[in-house]
Design an enzyme around this catalytic site. Structure first.
Site, PDB file in Angstrom:
ATOM      1  N   ASN B 244       7.408  -1.470  -0.173  1.00  0.00           N
ATOM      2  CA  ASN B 244       6.733  -1.714  -1.433  1.00  0.00           C
ATOM      3  C   ASN B 244       7.453  -2.769  -2.287  1.00  0.00           C
ATOM      4  OD1 ASN B 244       4.236  -0.383  -2.399  1.00  0.00           O
ATOM      5  ND2 ASN B 244       5.215   1.395  -1.482  1.00  0.00           N
ATOM      6  N   ILE B 270      -1.283   8.811   2.382  1.00  0.00           N
ATOM      7  CA  ILE B 270      -2.620   9.393   2.573  1.00  0.00           C
ATOM      8  C   ILE B 270      -3.210   9.074   3.951  1.00  0.00           C
ATOM      9  CG2 ILE B 270      -3.243   9.496   0.137  1.00  0.00           C
ATOM     10  CD1 ILE B 270      -4.910   6.913   0.588  1.00  0.00           C
ATOM     11  N   CYS B 332       5.645   8.783  -6.604  1.00  0.00           N
ATOM     12  CA  CYS B 332       5.442   8.267  -5.245  1.00  0.00           C
ATOM     13  C   CYS B 332       5.035   6.822  -5.435  1.00  0.00           C
ATOM     14  CB  CYS B 332       4.405   9.098  -4.504  1.00  0.00           C
ATOM     15  SG  CYS B 332       2.905   9.446  -5.447  1.00  0.00           S
ATOM     16  N   LYS B 374      -7.441  11.312  -7.546  1.00  0.00           N
ATOM     17  CA  LYS B 374      -8.742  10.666  -7.332  1.00  0.00           C
ATOM     18  C   LYS B 374      -9.631  11.518  -6.434  1.00  0.00           C
ATOM     19  CE  LYS B 374      -7.347   6.515  -5.981  1.00  0.00           C
ATOM     20  NZ  LYS B 374      -7.665   5.114  -5.687  1.00  0.00           N
ATOM     21  N   ARG B 378     -10.706  10.747  -2.639  1.00  0.00           N
ATOM     22  CA  ARG B 378     -10.029  11.553  -1.625  1.00  0.00           C
ATOM     23  C   ARG B 378     -11.010  12.494  -0.931  1.00  0.00           C
ATOM     24  NH1 ARG B 378      -7.173   8.020  -2.279  1.00  0.00           N
ATOM     25  NH2 ARG B 378      -5.140   7.991  -3.323  1.00  0.00           N
TER      26      ARG B 378
END
Lengths: 549, 620
Positions: B244, B270, B332, B374, B378
């Site tokens: 990241n 995810i 996260c 969300k 999701r």
């Protein structure tokens, strides 16, 4: 007394005992002929009394002059003893080793144990074949009790009395016996009252490579079929294993000679493979450092759950043939003393509600395991921590109990006993003060004079004081056949045995107690309501007829 | 509304099938079995359908495979291909609503008036919840900085920050955090004055710093006098966090933030979780699954490993707070998936209130709904993007279930409560989970009011409030063998796999009956006391009159038996003279013990009732 020679150091002070999830205890270690005792010599503290027979193996370690003995028990518990002094430690260790591996059965603790309770109902007399036959007679007259094996010469592993078809004489039985492994000719295992179908068990037929046949054997099992009906033979081995058995004189029933029977092969592992599985499983359960992946792969590699599934599936299949297909069944593997008994006994639990009561389950074990000649002495000589090469040890009986537990989990209200009862049986099969599980057959037990010289496990268990622990509060008798699910998602690891010493069960035990409380409170309230109603009724009659408001 | 007759419903795991009529309504696909005695009905909400598949034509018709988000899988065979295609294309259209107006929540009407509806929404009050925790206090204050949702549009309006965090610090910090999600309080552990805070990742890149953000963490640290440091938990695997940085994001550099203890936790993202569940379901859906394939599949899916990772993180958080009295900041990437899991589960370990029915609703409302998990993306509610779908919330529910297995008396609710919440997260029947953050309360109903109205069904009969006193903080074991496959969730519709007698249901019934009996005893005592009896004959309720049926345990059981066994019993009765019954769902052929091919006279197995206990059937 010969035990004295084996005990090099009878007593050591300052020994520290470590047990998982329990506080450490410091105290005096004593060795007697049959027990390892650790006592802190204080009031109110529990003493450790461990039967030498329960010790599976030990390990020694030394740090300076402090010795440590790790004691691994057949009930899967592992305890650690820190013993000051190298010599003492070595002495203790070698004494334990010697005492826990006594060869002679008659030196075992049951021969020395004197009960502190009065034996009211002698367990040795509780389940005799004659009684079981009386029940059968009340349902059918197709069977008779044969004394052909009264001196155990026809089949050394069978009891003296056997239930066989009425029309088959003893001479034919002898001939059929010579055609079956170990003389184990087909005998009645279970009569299904609902439709008159039966389950029989035997050992493999000795067809050998040249396809030997035996008219009497064929006649014997055909005698159990109704006219025009066919039956199933469930061979607990795969077809490949059964084929190989021919080379060693064994084999299976050829279609040509048994046209009225359809043979089904299942794949229950042989007993020596099962022992390896137990060792692997317990190793996996005891290793606290496993990651999730490692745990699952070790669990899989042990094959334990696969064995449970296969045994249960085969038993369900046998039950299905009898109850749903309305056909009679003959079950056998190779010797007919291991996988065969797993299948016949489990099928009865599925089919027969009587086997789900405490008495009925005891009778089942007595009938299908003890009298049927499961070699308990050999199979339970060592448990999961045996480090030598396995001889004939195998957790055949433990697997059976595991399967019963799986059914109990799925039908929690259909059994009179609870999980503790099954765990207790597991413990006593491996090490006990009672004589019930000693010996390998009825013949051996008679020779050892067990019923005179030792106390029966049932004499103890069936006392109301003991029984209480084993009763299932959820039990509500039902007369139904119970078909368990054998999907892998429905079968669980038996934590009560395999994780018993690796977890704290306080929270689970308390929850169980709360459930018991709710059930008992309900009974109490109902009694109260009923007695109040009676009072009210009395008042009303005294008061004359009531006007309806 | 259209219907098709002579449709076959195949059982997922056996060769059985039943025939019936398929109805398609605006909201549901309904299958009604035509057999008049058992007549089972299956109602499938369009929103629950994840995928519809038309398989190639067979001799008996055209197979239609429907997979649902609540793990139901149905396999229809429709006689005419035309019909099958019609249903197929209608479903494709219906299961992809294009606007909010098409969601079931806007047509669902449980016959309540506006006031009741309004009250439903007011059941959960987050301001009151923070007050319960002891906030605001001398170290934490309510800030109105997000009043217009300008600083962070995915955060709630009311936010709690340290008193020393001024507006410029907040705004500066928010500019240095992904999506503006700056550190805020989510749980306050009063006993140690330790805070659980949450945020998103800092935009640190390889070297960027932000003084306001550093001040913000300093302020959180200073608000807790019990500890000189705070923990910063980055719930991602280190590798992901490193990657990241290249995108100008990243994690806190310990050199720039004094007094922090930085920790990676290693929960996967995810996409990994979505793949993992897919693998799990694939394995579990296999017919005649062997034990080996089951265990290998369970391992390869990694599902339980992920569950354990989340649990480990929550335990780490709880230990830091209770053992060290330290505050913890969790993030996260965006701070709405893993962060929500860890904060919510951590709080549940710390605070017995969240283990009650009401408290659990509050917890979900706080850490999931208000902080902008969300749900729409999701759970694939609207405007689907397959890459955004992920079972993050399901994992949270499963972690809670794993805890209930270790602590059976700690929770007021049973697993049916968790399963029912899961059902409605996907059903779009209530307004709570609609949208990603904006609330659509005006025209919809609240799930919480609905669940509270059926509270009886979700109670845990062995729940003990005193357990909370002896175990205020849960300390679960995370040994691998404690994590089990949650059959009742992932196979909730595959009845043949469930225990055939439910202890939970049984004990719940008894507990209920105990309450009634207590009342009866009281009433009987009153009327049968001699003084009372002589003074007057008070009108007595019908049930007290002698001879009136007493709802005893046996009778309750019998009634239940009838309900449970009824179908098979009636099926069996004419066939077998003994009136033989079997325990519900317990039949020989269904379990597939072995194929008795060519068996001599195989009987047809009677149908099995789909009794969806705990999963109340929906009505429109």
């Amino acid at each position: 007394m010969e035990f004295a020679e084996l005990i090099k150091t009878p007593r050591v002070d300052g020994v520290v005992l470590h047990r998982p999830f329990m506080p450490t205890v410091e105290g005096t270690l004593c060795l007697t002929g049959h027990h390892l005792i650790l006592s802190s010599r204080q009031d109110n503290t529990e003493e450790l009394w461990l039967l030498h027979a329960n010790i599976d193996s030990i390990e020694k370690r030394f740090v300076g002059s402090l010795g440590t003995i790790i004691v691994k028990c057949k009930d899967l518990r592992v305890i650690q003893l820190d013993i000051p002094g190298m010599e003492e430690c070595l002495n203790i260790a070698s004494s334990i080793e010697a005492l826990s591996t006594l060869d002679s059965v008659s030196l075992m603790y049951p021969f020395f144990y004197r009960p502190l309770f009065e034996v009211i109902e002698d367990g040795w007399q509780l389940f005799v074949p004659e009684e079981a036959f009386k029940d059968l007679e009340s349902m059918t007259d197709e069977w008779r009790l044969s004394e052909v094996n009264k001196d155990f010469s026809v089949c050394p592993s069978y009891p003296s009395l056997l239930t066989v078809p009425k029309d088959i004489d003893d001479e034919s039985l002898c001939k059929a016996a010579s055609f079956r492994h170990g003389g184990r000719f087909p005998v009645l295992s279970y009569y299904h009252k609902k439709n008159g179908m039966v389950m029989m068990r035997a050992a493999q037929p000795l067809t050998g490579t040249n396809g030997r046949r035996c008219k009497e054997d064929e006649k014997l099992i055909n005698a159990t079929l109704c006219a025009g009906k066919r039956g199933y033979i469930i061979d607990t081995r795969t077809i490949a294993v059964a084929q190989q058995a021919k080379a060693r004189g064994g084999g299976f029933e050829q279609e040509a000679n048994y046209p009225q029977w359809r043979r089904i092969h299942k794949a229950i592992e042989r007993s020596n493979v099962l022992q390896e599985g137990l060792i692997k499983l317990v190793e996996a359960c005891n290793d606290q450092s496993h990651s999730m992946d490692r745990w699952l792969s070790k669990l899989e590699a042990s094959n334990w759950q696969s064995n449970v599934k296969e045994i249960l599936t085969t038993a369900c299949l046998a039950a299905q043939c009898i109850d749903r297909e309305g056909a009679s069944v003959l079950v056998h593997g190779t010797e007919g003393t291991d996988s065969t008994l797993q299948v016949t006994s489990l099928a009865q639990i599925i089919l027969d509600p009587a086997c789900r009561t405490i008495r009925g389950f005891e009778a089942l074990i007595e009938r299908e395991w003890l009298q049927a000649g499961h070699p308990f002495q050999q199979r339970c000589a060592q448990s999961a921590y045996s480090n030598g090469k396995p001889r004939s040890e195998a957790p055949v009986f433990l697997l059976f109990l595991d399967c019963v537990w799986q059914i109990l989990r799925q039908f929690p209200c259909s059994f009179q006993f609870n999980e503790n009862f099954l765990i207790m049986l597991f413990e006593h099969a491996y090490a006990s003060q009672f004589g019930t599980f000693l010996g390998n057959s009825v013949a051996e037990r008679l020779k050892l004079l067990l019923s005179q010289k030792t106390v029966s496990l049932w004499s103890w268990v069936n006392r109301p004081q003991e029984l209480e622990r084993f009763l299932n509060p959820l039990y509500e008798p039902n007369n139904l056949v119970i078909w368990p699910s054998v999907a892998p998602q429905s079968l669980l690891l038996w934590e009560g045995v395999f994780l018993r010493w690796n977890r704290s069960t306080k929270c689970l035990d308390e929850a169980y107690q709360e459930m018991v409380h709710i059930i008992e409170y309900n009974k109490e309230l109902q009694n109260k309501v009923n007695s109040l109603r009676r009072q009210l009724a009395q008042l009303e009659t005294e008061d004359g007829p009531l006007q309806t408001p | 509304m259209c219907h098709i007759k002579q449709v076959k419903l195949l059982d997922r795991f056996s060769n059985k099938s039943v025939t019936g009529t398929l109805h398609l309504t605006a909201t549901h696909l309904i299958f009604v079995e035509s057999n008049s005695t058992s007549a089972q009905e299956i109602w499938i909400l369009h929103h629950h359908i994840a995928s519809v598949e038309k398989l190639s034509l067979t001799t008996s018709g055209c197979p239609l495979l429907i997979q649902c988000r609540n793990f139901r899988l149905v396999h229809f065979v429709i006689p005419r291909e035309r019909d099958c295609h019609d249903i197929y294309s209608s479903l494709l259209r219906l299961l992809r609503p294009v606007s909010y107006d098409e969601l079931y929540a806007f047509s669902y009407n449980p016959k309540q008036n506006d006031q009741q509806r309004e009250e439903g929404w007011q059941l959960i009050d987050l301001a009151a919840e923070f007050e319960r925790m002891g906030v605001p206090c001398d170290q934490w204050q309510l800030t109105d900085v997000n009043r217009e949702y300008k600083v962070c549009e995915t955060y709630p309006r009311d936010l709690y920050v340290p008193i020393t965090a001024s507006k410029p610090i907040i705004i500066g910090s928010s500019k240095f955090r992904s999506k503006g999600r700056f550190p805020v309080l989510t749980y306050f552990y009063q006993e140690k004055k330790a805070a659980v805070c949450r945020c998103s990742q800092p935009l640190s890149g390889f070297s960027a710093r932000c003084l306001e953000d550093e001040h913000m963490l300093q302020a959180i640290s200073k608000a807790n006098h019990n500890s000189r440091y705070i923990y910063v938990m980055d719930t991602r695997p280190k590798l992901n966090a490193l990657a990241n940085r290249a995108a100008g994001k990243g994690y806190e550099n310990e050199d720039n933030y004094p007094n922090i203890r930085f920790q990676f936790v290693g929960i996967e993202n995810i996409h990994v979780m979505r793949g993992s569940l897919q693998k799990l379901l694939e394995v579990m859906g296999t017919r005649s699954l062997s034990m080996t394939d089951y265990l290998v599949g369970l391992e390869n899916s990694g599902w339980l490993r992920h569950i354990k990772a989340i649990m480990d993180a929550a335990i780490f958080l709880a230990k830091a707070v209770t053992d060290e009295g330290a505050s913890v900041l969790v993030h996260c990437s965006d701070g709405w998936d893993r962060t929500a899991q860890v904060c919510a589960l951590g709080s549940l370990l710390l605070d017995p209130y969240y283990r009650t029915i009401k408290g659990f609703m509050v917890l979900i409302e706080k850490d999931w709904i208000s902080f902008g998990h969300k749900f729409a993306d999701r759970c694939d509610q609207l405007d689907p993007d397959p890459k955004e779908v992920s079972p993050i919330f399901t994992q949270f529910l499963e972690c809670v279930w794993q805890l209930t297995e270790q602590f059976p008396q700690a929770f007021e609710f049973s697993e049916w409560f968790l399963i029912q919440i899961h059902e409605h997260v996907h059903s779009c029947q209530f307004g709570n989970f609609l949208g990603n953050s904006q609330r659509l309360k005006e025209r919809t109903y609240s799930l919480w009011a609905h669940l509270l109205s059926e509270k009886q069904n979700y109670l845990n009969p062995v729940y003990s409030p005193s357990f909370a006193e002896s175990h205020p903080v849960l300390e679960p074991s995370t040994q691998a063998y404690h994590f089990k496959f949650w059959r009742n969730m992932y196979h909730q519709y595959d009845r043949s796999m469930h225990p055939r007698q439910s202890i939970l249901k049984h004990v719940l019934t008894l507990k209920e009956s105990n309450r009634e009996l207590e009342g009866t005893v009281q009433a009987l005592k009153t009327v049968s006391s001699p003084q009372q009896f002589e003074r007057s004959h008070p009108p007595r309720p019908q049930s007290l009159i002698l001879g009136a049926p007493l709802l005893s345990r046996k009778e309750v059981q019998q009634e239940e038996d009838e309900e449970v066994f009824g179908e098979e019993a009636r099926e069996d009765a004419p066939a077998s003279t003994g009136g033989e019954r079997t325990v519900e769902g317990s039949s020989a052929t269904e379990n597939g013990y072995g194929e008795l091919k060519g068996s001599f006279d195989s009987k047809n197995e009677p149908a099995v009732v789909t009794l969806e206990f705990g999963v109340a059937r929906m009505t429109c």
